[in-house]
Write a protein that holds these residues in place. Structure first.
Motif, PDB file in Angstrom:
ATOM      1  N   GLN A 273      39.750 -34.853  -6.153  1.00 39.91           N
ATOM      2  CA  GLN A 273      40.066 -33.624  -6.892  1.00 39.91           C
ATOM      3  C   GLN A 273      40.884 -32.682  -6.017  1.00 39.91           C
ATOM      4  O   GLN A 273      41.718 -31.938  -6.498  1.00 39.91           O
ATOM      5  CB  GLN A 273      38.783 -32.909  -7.332  1.00 39.91           C
TER       6      GLN A 273
ATOM      7  N   MET B  17      46.478 -35.346  -6.363  1.00 40.59           N
ATOM      8  CA  MET B  17      47.730 -34.982  -7.034  1.00 40.59           C
ATOM      9  C   MET B  17      48.790 -34.518  -6.032  1.00 40.59           C
ATOM     10  O   MET B  17      49.983 -34.738  -6.217  1.00 40.59           O
ATOM     11  CB  MET B  17      47.478 -33.903  -8.096  1.00 40.59           C
ATOM     12  N   LYS B  18      48.310 -33.910  -4.961  1.00 37.30           N
ATOM     13  CA  LYS B  18      49.210 -33.486  -3.910  1.00 37.30           C
ATOM     14  C   LYS B  18      49.920 -34.691  -3.279  1.00 37.30           C
ATOM     15  O   LYS B  18      51.115 -34.657  -2.980  1.00 37.30           O
ATOM     16  CB  LYS B  18      48.379 -32.787  -2.831  1.00 37.30           C
TER      17      LYS B  18
ATOM     18  N   ARG C  52      50.147 -37.630  -4.676  1.00 44.16           N
ATOM     19  CA  ARG C  52      50.909 -38.321  -5.728  1.00 44.16           C
ATOM     20  C   ARG C  52      52.337 -37.762  -5.788  1.00 44.16           C
ATOM     21  O   ARG C  52      53.305 -38.492  -5.929  1.00 44.16           O
ATOM     22  CB  ARG C  52      50.187 -38.127  -7.070  1.00 44.16           C
ATOM     23  N   LYS C  53      52.416 -36.455  -5.642  1.00 44.97           N
ATOM     24  CA  LYS C  53      53.705 -35.784  -5.721  1.00 44.97           C
ATOM     25  C   LYS C  53      54.701 -36.308  -4.692  1.00 44.97           C
ATOM     26  O   LYS C  53      55.899 -36.316  -4.921  1.00 44.97           O
ATOM     27  CB  LYS C  53      53.499 -34.281  -5.477  1.00 44.97           C
TER      28      LYS C  53
ATOM     29  N   GLU D 278      46.608 -42.736 -10.073  1.00 47.64           N
ATOM     30  CA  GLU D 278      46.654 -41.410 -10.686  1.00 47.64           C
ATOM     31  C   GLU D 278      46.039 -41.456 -12.084  1.00 47.64           C
ATOM     32  O   GLU D 278      45.218 -40.605 -12.437  1.00 47.64           O
ATOM     33  CB  GLU D 278      48.108 -40.921 -10.781  1.00 47.64           C
TER      34      GLU D 278
ATOM     35  N   LEU E 128      42.901 -39.305 -13.405  1.00 46.00           N
ATOM     36  CA  LEU E 128      42.986 -38.315 -14.482  1.00 46.00           C
ATOM     37  C   LEU E 128      42.045 -38.672 -15.626  1.00 46.00           C
ATOM     38  O   LEU E 128      41.427 -37.792 -16.235  1.00 46.00           O
ATOM     39  CB  LEU E 128      44.428 -38.199 -14.992  1.00 46.00           C
TER      40      LEU E 128
END
Ligand SMILES: Cc1cc2nc3c(=O)[nH]c(=O)nc-3n(C[C@H](O)[C@H](O)[C@H](O)COP(=O)(O)OP(=O)(O)OC[C@H]3O[C@@H](n4cnc5c(N)ncnc54)[C@H](O)[C@@H]3O)c2cc1C
Ligand SMILES: Nc1nc2c(ncn2[C@@H]2O[C@H](COP(=O)(O)OP(=O)(O)OP(=O)(O)O)[C@@H](O)[C@H]2O)c(=O)[nH]1
Ligand SMILES: [Mg+2]
Lengths: 437, 615
Positions: free
Chosen positions: B441, B445-446, B448-449, B458, B462
């Motif tokens: 959490q 995403m950080k 993934r970017k 991802e 999600l």
């Protein structure tokens, strides 16, 4: 810059206290405050400090003309008696002149801004620099100094000792060390209790300012105004031999037995056939319910009126006082106190009687330290965090939350002292326990 | 002449993770290490995770690293520590099969395009303060970026009693020319030391005399993102203790210990003391705990955790044989202390790039840390930043409030070290926010970017987040009850119907009895309990975080004249003039800027503002 004032000595009961005042225009009020028409700088004056009409205290005063002063601005210092009541009154006096209370470091800051000192010279400032890392170095203002801060540092240390054990149990639970023996909860409880009794020695300035109200009542011409003048220390009320001299109520502050009192003189009650005049009753009843203590002053004994007064205000806040014992015989059996406003006899006892009345009834206890709302708020937060930690240990709440409570309690305490929460936690754990596989 | 985007020197845990991240970024990478068969070697205790460390492993996992997966491919005992405490400080510790772990790492790396080269790097190619590549014994390799992860090998010396052998690890050569090179570059360096215990044949000890310590059931996984299908065979560890006799033997021979004879100058970690240290510093304790840990599934070898030493071999044998269950121990390898060079991490930026030389990154034990997890995390961060820099992307810096890795890098680069640095949960002031269970959490995403995490992971993440939200909204908030079972197992009636969600915030609710979980929602329920229980504390921590952020964002005027600020040392003044920080936070990040210096700057800014106001 605007006029600021600050208590330069610790806000604790002591022999004397010193206030500093600095800022443009602070000499404008010298006449009003101290009754001085002119002055020589750097000379010691013994003067009566007044707030309007009211005497505040007899004080020492030195004035400094800018730029030959610490801050480089016009400034003066006041040396007053060191009771909390007087400190509080002096602050009120300055407040009422529109001076604002200086945050810690403000005087040094001004000295620095006026190029009186270099940063390196500003020792107290450098203390601040070392101790805070906030961008509000000058404006922090939550910190406390002197004895008070030493006491707080002690508590901070005690909380930390407990925290070491809790953190040890979290990070090194595998080590077979007994970090949290049964004594931990007791220790914590003790810290909290001690802290609470320490807090009870701290009086909020606001509470101190709420004075102890004393009301003088009694028949006309019994000498209420004369007693009043003696208690407040100067000829505040008019005294004549004509009954009915005092018409409206007047009040003034008085200090004795290290406390401040607000004393009010009232119009005398005329003894008539229906015991008390209508008007007298009306005023007295109102005032009596507001007062903390009612003194009934008599020249001649009147059982009716004493019992009436006792009944109206309740015997637990009524004292009967016989006056004029220089011309009449003192009757200690009938009265609580016997005095002569003329000679001053019996006043020592009267003052003690009043003080002990307040002490016994616990209306207001004597305090050791004066603090502000913001400190009280942090005290409450410390207590709350300690309480939460105790609850947590009692309910076997998860330990990391107990650790958090202790950490918060400690950082609150450190904020009060004005130093940044310094975390040497791991080092402390390593030096007290055998850690490591 | 060979040319790569990035060259990683050293195939330890830092090196492996660095190379892997560079490959993920789609860049070409060479991993040059002394012996490719040793890539992923565990030098010391064959275990991954533990308090503060499992947090790091899960963070690496959330950002696409390999450590958690390799752990799961080789784990032979999984144990959750601190189970009686809350979620934030629980930690998974995995005992690994030493050989299987190494093989797992190699297997993962072999699936990539990383070129693994077995050679010793002896020099760096430097021109105009910029590293352009490396020189091995007989070749030169060029690169845009170079990452140095040489662990304990720089001028490594191993001590057993009076014997001193040069080497980075038993049976492996030290790295001496490279150490000389770094000294020659005038990097701030020092010596540290660490130790390891003897290894003993499992068949020679009597585990029936010891306490058995099995792993968790069901066996958990270290990797959340992508664990393998099946666990290895699970084994037990054992616990025994030293006794008076053991202590006596050690006391009588203490003068023979390398650490006590004054030969070693390096500073050792206080939390990982040798048995000599424990006995001398804590004289009142007459017994210390030892964990007997299997080295592998089919291996006749154990690692006795808790008795690392640099005593002579005979003394080691004598004291080990005085311990219960170890009377007939057959020692295959003796314990030793190792002393090695490290580079003061304050000479690094938070990207792990060296301040004084461009294109060179340092990661792992060379920066003064200890532990596989700490090393791997640095490898990942250095790898990501090297790639990002090549691709002209932003620096990748994690905040203290979002990860243990951020805490570690901030501690290292701003405060340096006084002993080998190991992670502990108490180092993280925002500990409650940083659980080993919420690493995804916080970070997925950080990562993934910047391409460290693939689409599939991802999506899986999600999807799980959505299910959790549904569970909270649809089940916990909508299910209502007018009674609950309390902690003392009695029924408590309520005046009105309350949702399970509301009830969970009460201290007295018996959570197990409030809601019957099934396999799919068990994890969600546990997570909700934690989030509800922590919520007040977390709100407070978030407020604090915002406060510091605000402070760090305070602007430094462009025209500030540092020469006017009395009290700043010349060194600090020069650094400020050269670096031209835009904010207080920026100034704070410059190495050597003390809090006192920051305050002087703040006061100076304030003075300017005040004078303007009062003018
Ligand atoms: C004796 C000992 C005891 C330890 N005890 C503990 C402990 O109790 N707990 C703990 O958590 N950690 C311990 N550690 C630390 C742990 O092993 C390391 O922190 C971790 O392995 C560091 O990883 P790294 O990637 O930085 O370096 P390493 O794993 O040391 O890897 C370095 C790699 O670089 C290669 N290399 C070095 N120089 C060159 C060169 N010039 N050219 C090419 N390749 C080179 C080496 O061959 C090696 O593969 C111990 C280590 C040792 C040696
Ligand atoms: N001898 C003597 N005379 C006193 C004493 N106290 C007051 N007097 C005199 O008594 C008279 C009345 O005194 P006040 O103090 O005005 O009396 P009061 O109670 O305030 O009177 P009213 O305001 O009219 O109600 C004055 O002439 C005082 O001088 C005392 O202790 N001894
Ligand atoms: Mg009168």
């Amino acid at each position: 810059m605007s006029v600021v004032y600050a208590l330069a000595t610790p806000a604790a009961k002591s022999a004397i206290c010193i206030f500093r005042v600095s800022g443009d225009g602070c000499f404008d009020d010298i006449a009003g405050l101290f009754g001085l028409d002119g002055f020589n700088p750097r000379t010691f004056y013994l003067v009566d400090m007044k707030n309007g009409e009211r005497l505040v205290d007899r004080v020492g005063l030195i004035l400094f003309k800018g730029p030959n002063s610490y801050t480089g601005e016009d400034s003066f210092e006041v040396y007053a008696h060191g009771s909390l009541g007087i400190m509080s009154l002096i602050s009120d006096t300055f407040d009422s002149h529109g001076y604002s209370e200086a945050p810690p470091g403000e005087f040094t800051k001004r000295a620095f801004l006026n190029d009186k000192i270099s940063l390196n010279e500003a020792e107290s400032l450098s203390d601040l620099i070392d101790s805070t890392s906030s961008d509000e170095v000058f404006l922090s203002g939550s910190s406390l100094f002197g004895d008070l801060s030493n006491r707080l540092a002690e508590y901070s240390e005690r909380v930390n000792l407990i925290r070491i054990r809790v953190e040890g149990e979290i990070d090194f639970s595998e080590e077979g060390e007994d970090f949290m023996d049964d004594g931990l909860l007791d220790d914590l409880q003790k810290v909290k209790e001690d802290f609470e009794s320490f807090v009870s020695l701290c009086a909020n300035k606001r509470d101190i300012s709420q004075k102890k109200n004393i009301l003088l009542v009694g028949p006309t011409n019994s000498g209420k105004s004369s007693i009043f003048n003696r208690l407040v220390g100067y000829e505040r009320a008019i005294v004549t031999d004509r009954p009915g001299t005092t018409r409206d109520m007047i009040s003034s502050e008085a200090f004795f037995e290290t406390s401040v009192f607000s004393i009010s003189d009232t119009a005398g009650m005329r003894k008539t056939d229906d015991v008390v005049e209508e008007r007298g009753i009306e005023i007295s009843l109102n005032q009596m319910s507001e007062a903390d203590l009612v003194l009934g002053v008599f020249e001649n004994y009147s059982e009716d009126m004493i019992s009436f007064l006792e009944k109206t205000c309740g015997s637990n806040k009524f004292l009967s006082v016989q006056n004029k014992i220089d011309i009449n015989k003192a009757d200690v059996k009938k009265y609580d106190c016997c005095v002569s406003a003329k000679s001053g006899d019996g006043f020592k006892e009267l003052r003690q009687e009043i003080a002990s009345f307040f002490n016994e009834t616990g209306v207001k206890n004597e305090k050791d330290f004066m603090v502000r709302d913001r400190h009280v708020k942090i005290f409450m937060s410390v207590t709350k965090n300690l309480e939460q930690a105790i609850q947590g240990l009692n309910n076997k709440k998860t330990l990391e939350l107990v650790a958090e409570d202790l950490k918060n309690a400690r950082s609150d305490l450190d904020e009060l002292i004005g130093r940044k929460f310094s975390d040497s936690l791991l080092g402390d754990i390593f030096s007290s326990f055998c850690i490591g596989k | 002449m060979y040319k790569f985007d990035v060259i990683v020197i050293g195939g330890g845990h830092a090196g492996a993770e660095a190379a892997f991240s560079i490959d993920r970024a789609g860049l070409s990478c060479a991993l040059i290490t002394m012996d490719e068969s040793k890539v992923g070697q565990m030098s010391c205790n064959p275990a991954i995770g533990g308090l503060g460390k499992s947090h790091i492993v899960r963070e690496i996992d959330a950002m696409g690293g390999l450590m958690a997966i390799a752990t799961d491919m080789s784990g032979i005992q999984y144990r959750t520590l601190n189970t009686r405490k809350g979620d934030a400080v629980q930690a998974l510790r995995v005992q690994c099969d030493r050989d299987l772990y190494k093989k797992a790492v190699q297997k993962i790396l072999n699936k990539t395009n990383i070129k693994i080269i077995s050679e010793e790097v002896v020099d760096l190619i430097i021109s105009k303060n910029s590293v352009l590549g490396v020189i091995t014994k007989d070749k030169r390799y060029l690169s845009k970026k170079t990452i140095l992860t040489t662990g304990t090998f720089l001028n490594g010396k191993m001590y057993t009693g009076r014997d001193v052998i040069s080497g980075g690890r038993t049976g492996e050569q030290p790295s001496i020319p490279l150490s000389k090179k770094l000294y020659g570059l005038k990097l701030p360096m020092g010596r540290l030391k660490t130790g390891t215990p003897a290894r003993i044949k499992l068949s020679s000890i009597d585990t029936s005399k010891m306490e058995d310590q099995p792993g968790d059931t069901p066996t958990p996984w270290m990797s959340i993102s992508n664990p393998p299908k099946k666990h290895q065979t699970q084994l037990s560890c054992f616990i025994t203790r030293t006794n008076k006799k053991t202590h006596e033997i050690i006391k009588n021979n203490i003068h023979l210990s390398a650490m006590y004879s004054g030969e070693i100058q390096g500073i050792g970690p206080r939390y990982c003391p040798s048995i000599e240290d424990k006995i001398f510093k804590f004289q009142n304790k007459d017994s210390h705990q030892i964990f007997i840990e299997p080295e592998g599934v089919k291996k006749d070898l154990v690692y006795p955790n808790g008795i690392s030493t640099s005593l002579p071999k005979e003394t080691q044998a004598e004291f080990i044989r005085s311990i219960k269950g170890m009377e007939n121990s057959e020692i295959t390898e003796y314990g030793y202390a190792v002393e090695y060079d490290f580079v003061d991490p304050r000479s690094l930026e938070k990207t792990l790039q060296l301040n004084s030389l461009s294109n060179l990154y340092l990661a792992g034990q060379i920066n003064g840390t200890t532990g596989y997890e700490e090393a791997a995390a640095q490898g990942l961060i250095a790898g990501i930043n090297a790639s990002n820099n090549i691709k002209k992307q932003e620096e990748f810096i994690l905040d203290r409030s979002e990860s243990y890795i951020g805490v570690m890098l901030d501690d290292l680069t701003s405060h340096g070290i006084t002993e080998p640095y190991r992670m502990f949960t108490s180092r993280a002031e925002h500990r409650l926010l940083l659980s080993q269970n919420n690493a995804q959490q916080r970070l997925l995403m950080k990562a993934r970017k910047i391409g460290m995490v693939d689409k599939e992971t991802e999506t899986k993440f999600l999807e799980n987040e959505r299910k959790y939200k549904d569970f909270v909204e649809q089940t916990l908030k909508k299910t209502k009850t007018n009674y609950f079972i309390n902690k003392k197992n009695t029924k408590t009636k309520l005046n009105e119907n309350k949702s399970l969600y509301k009830l969970l915030s009460r201290n007295d609710v018996n959570e197990k009895k409030l809601f019957k979980t099934n396999q799919t929602n068990e994890k969600h329920y546990q997570r909700a309990i934690t989030e509800i229980k922590y919520s007040g504390y977390i709100a407070k921590q978030l407020r604090e975080i915002n406060k510091t952020k605000k402070q760090n964002n305070k602007k430094i005027p462009k025209n500030i004249n540092y020469k006017e600020i009395s009290g700043l040392s010349n060194e600090v003044r020069e650094k400020l003039i050269n670096n031209k920080p835009k904010t207080i936070g920026g100034a704070n990040q410059i190495e050597g800027i003390t809090p006192a210096a920051l305050n002087l700057i703040l006061i100076h800014i304030k003075k300017g503002e005040l004078l303007k106001e009062n003018a």
